[in-house]
Design a protein around this motif. Structure first.
Motif, PDB file in Angstrom:
ATOM      1  N   PRO A  81     -23.211  17.553  11.062  1.00 37.52           N
ATOM      2  CA  PRO A  81     -22.429  18.498  10.265  1.00 37.52           C
ATOM      3  C   PRO A  81     -21.002  18.676  10.786  1.00 37.52           C
ATOM      4  CG  PRO A  81     -24.643  19.334  10.547  1.00 37.52           C
ATOM      5  CD  PRO A  81     -24.537  18.113  11.426  1.00 37.52           C
ATOM      6  N   ARG A  82     -20.837  18.705  12.096  1.00 42.92           N
ATOM      7  CA  ARG A  82     -19.487  18.870  12.636  1.00 42.92           C
ATOM      8  C   ARG A  82     -18.609  17.672  12.285  1.00 42.92           C
ATOM      9  NH1 ARG A  82     -17.515  20.428  18.802  1.00 42.92           N
ATOM     10  NH2 ARG A  82     -15.316  19.932  18.452  1.00 42.92           N
ATOM     11  N   ASP A  83     -19.143  16.456  12.424  1.00 38.62           N
ATOM     12  CA  ASP A  83     -18.375  15.259  12.078  1.00 38.62           C
ATOM     13  C   ASP A  83     -17.974  15.289  10.605  1.00 38.62           C
ATOM     14  OD1 ASP A  83     -18.487  14.083  14.602  1.00 38.62           O
ATOM     15  OD2 ASP A  83     -20.417  13.146  14.196  1.00 38.62           O
ATOM     16  N   VAL A  84     -18.932  15.627   9.750  1.00 43.15           N
ATOM     17  CA  VAL A  84     -18.656  15.679   8.315  1.00 43.15           C
ATOM     18  C   VAL A  84     -17.573  16.707   8.016  1.00 43.15           C
ATOM     19  CG1 VAL A  84     -19.640  16.312   6.069  1.00 43.15           C
ATOM     20  CG2 VAL A  84     -20.937  14.846   7.638  1.00 43.15           C
ATOM     21  N   GLN A  85     -17.694  17.892   8.603  1.00 34.55           N
ATOM     22  CA  GLN A  85     -16.717  18.948   8.362  1.00 34.55           C
ATOM     23  C   GLN A  85     -15.321  18.513   8.790  1.00 34.55           C
ATOM     24  OE1 GLN A  85     -17.719  21.833   6.863  1.00 34.55           O
ATOM     25  NE2 GLN A  85     -15.606  22.557   6.726  1.00 34.55           N
TER      26      GLN A  85
END
Length: 227
Positions: A81-85
């Motif tokens: 999720p952090r990478d996507v965000q």
């Protein structure tokens, strides 16, 4: 990590070709996110030296597609999720600028080229093209917008995250294929309509919303997935 079915490299520029072949295997799903990439195994399968593999992996690391560290294995990035965000927030800012710049600079021929890409996208979606083929057509459309913007530094910034976007995009399609296939043509056609129009603020807002839709869908599917 299994890198089976990788073709042998030819003598074009072995580090470049090693990077291309490993990248293609990642996008095709033959090498999964988070997989370890062992130089000795890749060198054997590709038929090149470990030095060529090492240099090729360094190229992929610059693209953000793999990660390595001192005394750590090189791995394909995980889709977290952090990478996507982070990546989609950056993409939203870049796409917004690319779209508004392209609107001012684009010729009718350049916009017609976008129409042709949408027609190809629609045909692929209708004929049941693979996820990888649809993702490639989608990114080709956005490549053309950056080309029309005619800003070398903007295009260079796009290419620093382009490989990560394609990987994330494939995850989005795999997890929400029906949603993506229902939206893909309409969303891109709306972008072209706005590029041809006079309402630049509306174009800027929609260019960002287009990216935000993809981000929200992917994050939602990640939240729903079992641990």
């Amino acid at each position: 990590m299994s890198a089976s079915m990788l073709p042998k490299a030819t003598r074009r520029g072995l580090a470049d070709e090693a990077a291309d072949l490993v990248r293609d295997a990642i996008f095709a799903g033959r090498i999964a996110p988070g997989a370890r990439l062992r130089e000795v195994n890749l060198a054997e399968e590709l038929g090149v030296s470990r030095g060529s593999v090492r240099d090729g992996l360094a190229q992929l690391e610059k693209e953000g597609l793999v990660r390595s560290g001192w005394h750590r294995s090189t791995t394909v990035i995980d889709v977290t999720p952090r990478d996507v965000q982070e990546v989609y927030e950056l993409r939203a800012a870049l796409d917004r600028l690319a779209a508004t710049t392209a609107r001012r600079a684009a010729t009718e021929a350049g916009l017609d080229a976008l129409d042709g890409l949408i027609a190809g996208m629609e045909e692929r979606a209708r004929d049941g093209a693979s996820d990888s083929e649809l993702a490639a057509a989608d990114l080709a459309f956005h490549d053309q917008i950056y080309h029309l913007a005619d800003n070398d530094r903007l295009t260079a910034a796009w290419h620093t995250i382009r490989s990560q976007i394609r990987l994330f995009h494939l995850c989005r399609i795999a997890d929400a294929a029906a949603d993506y296939r229902a939206r893909v043509v309409e969303e891109h056609r709306k972008i072209v309509d706005l590029l041809r129009g006079d309402d630049e603020p509306a174009l800027a807002r929609y260019a960002q919303e287009h990216v935000d839709i993809a981000r929200r869908v992917l994050l939602a599917t990640m939240e729903e997935a079992p641990s």
